[in-house]
Enzyme design. Structure first.
Site, PDB file in Angstrom:
ATOM      1  N   ILE A   1       0.842  -1.189   0.000  1.00 49.05           N
ATOM      2  CA  ILE A   1       0.000   0.000   0.000  1.00 49.05           C
ATOM      3  C   ILE A   1       0.878   1.240   0.000  1.00 49.05           C
ATOM      4  O   ILE A   1       1.801   1.361   0.817  1.00 49.05           O
ATOM      5  CB  ILE A   1      -0.916   0.025   1.243  1.00 49.05           C
ATOM      6  CG1 ILE A   1      -1.694  -1.287   1.371  1.00 49.05           C
ATOM      7  CG2 ILE A   1      -1.881   1.209   1.190  1.00 49.05           C
ATOM      8  CD1 ILE A   1      -2.343  -1.494   2.732  1.00 49.05           C
TER       9      ILE A   1
ATOM     10  N   GLY B   1      -4.171   9.174   7.250  1.00 45.40           N
ATOM     11  CA  GLY B   1      -5.445   9.083   6.548  1.00 45.40           C
ATOM     12  C   GLY B   1      -5.835   7.706   6.068  1.00 45.40           C
ATOM     13  O   GLY B   1      -5.709   6.702   6.772  1.00 45.40           O
TER      14      GLY B   1
ATOM     15  N   TYR C   1      -6.976  18.917  -9.079  1.00 49.41           N
ATOM     16  CA  TYR C   1      -7.044  17.646  -8.352  1.00 49.41           C
ATOM     17  C   TYR C   1      -7.980  16.671  -9.055  1.00 49.41           C
ATOM     18  O   TYR C   1      -7.638  15.499  -9.257  1.00 49.41           O
ATOM     19  CB  TYR C   1      -7.520  17.918  -6.927  1.00 49.41           C
ATOM     20  CG  TYR C   1      -7.758  16.681  -6.091  1.00 49.41           C
ATOM     21  CD1 TYR C   1      -6.693  15.999  -5.521  1.00 49.41           C
ATOM     22  CD2 TYR C   1      -9.051  16.197  -5.870  1.00 49.41           C
ATOM     23  CE1 TYR C   1      -6.910  14.866  -4.744  1.00 49.41           C
ATOM     24  CE2 TYR C   1      -9.271  15.075  -5.102  1.00 49.41           C
ATOM     25  CZ  TYR C   1      -8.203  14.408  -4.546  1.00 49.41           C
ATOM     26  OH  TYR C   1      -8.410  13.279  -3.785  1.00 49.41           O
TER      27      TYR C   1
END
Length: 247
Positions: free
Chosen positions: A6, A12, A140
């Site tokens: 990961i 987060g 974004y």
């Protein structure tokens, strides 16, 4: 016992996802630019290694250290909020370097071992901003929407090798460090003409009842990683699910 790698595990969604996979009995390789093993359980099934997805040498070193993996979760990303008009092209390039090209680079580095073994799952984490327009996050959104199209095509490209590519689309997560991590990057991007509009957006976010928690994303990633139905998209969080159903 399967192994997952990961990216972006320092906070987060990535941090919670690493914990969740570990709790499910998986071997976890949690990567972050600056390793902080103290953030995660001390366990023989948990390894923390350095990885900067914007650097080819860092990707190669991390994958060599990791060894064979069964699932790749591309979670590392950077946020950006501000008026597009005020956003320097250098900042735009920085966002795409991590959110788009970094994800592509990780995919390209891992696919050969999956293809040769004829098994493996790639989970690319995007955003619910790709499900419905949202103001002041044009750059974004563009960086994440690129990965949506990329993954759709990649899933078809890899299917003949029994390799799966999936998308997880988290909603708005006020508990994440989106703003804090990007404070320097976003400084000065809400210019005076856009300030009243930005205030309205912030106020509406504060009133939102349905939001995404880190555990929602962790569970969504796990569902994607273990899915056998051929499902491509996995919205994560109550707000993301609502947007996906409405679209």
């Amino acid at each position: 016992m399967k192994t997952v790698l990961i990216t972006g595990c320092s906070s987060g969604y990535g941090l919670e996802t690493a914990r969740y996979f570990h709790d499910q009995g998986w071997n976890v390789i949690a990567t972050m630019r600056t390793p902080r093993p103290e953030l995660l359980p001390e366990s023989p099934r948990m390894r923390v290694i350095a990885l900067d997805v914007t650097r080819a040498d860092s990707i190669a070193a991390a994958l060599e250290q990791a060894g064979p993996i069964d699932v790749l979760v591309n979670n590392a990303g950077v946020g950006l909020f501000g008026a597009f008009e005020a956003t320097p092209m250098t900042t735009i390039a920085d966002v795409f370097a991590t959110n788009t090209f970094g994800v592509m680079a990780m995919n390209q580095a891992v696919i050969p071992q999956f293809r040769e073994r004829r098994s493996g799952v790639i989970v690319n984490v995007t955003s619910s901003a790709t499900l419905a327009p949202f103001p002041l996050v044009a750059v974004y959104t563009a960086s994440k929407t690129a990965i949506e199209g990329f993954t759709e095509s990649l899933a078809l490209e890899l299917a003949g090798f029994n390799v799966q590519a999936k998308l997880v689309e988290p909603g708005y997560g006020p508990s994440t460090q989106f703003a804090a991590n990007g404070a320097e990057r976003m400084a000065g991007l809400v210019t005076e003409p856009y300030a009243p509009f930005a205030e309205q957006i912030f106020a509406s976010l504060g009133q939102s009842m349905a939001v995404t928690e880190a555990i929602d994303v962790a569970q969504g990633v796990f569902r994607a990683a273990t899915d056998t139905t051929g499902q491509l998209r996995f919205p994560a969080g109550a707000d993301a699910v609502a947007l996906a159903q409405a679209s």
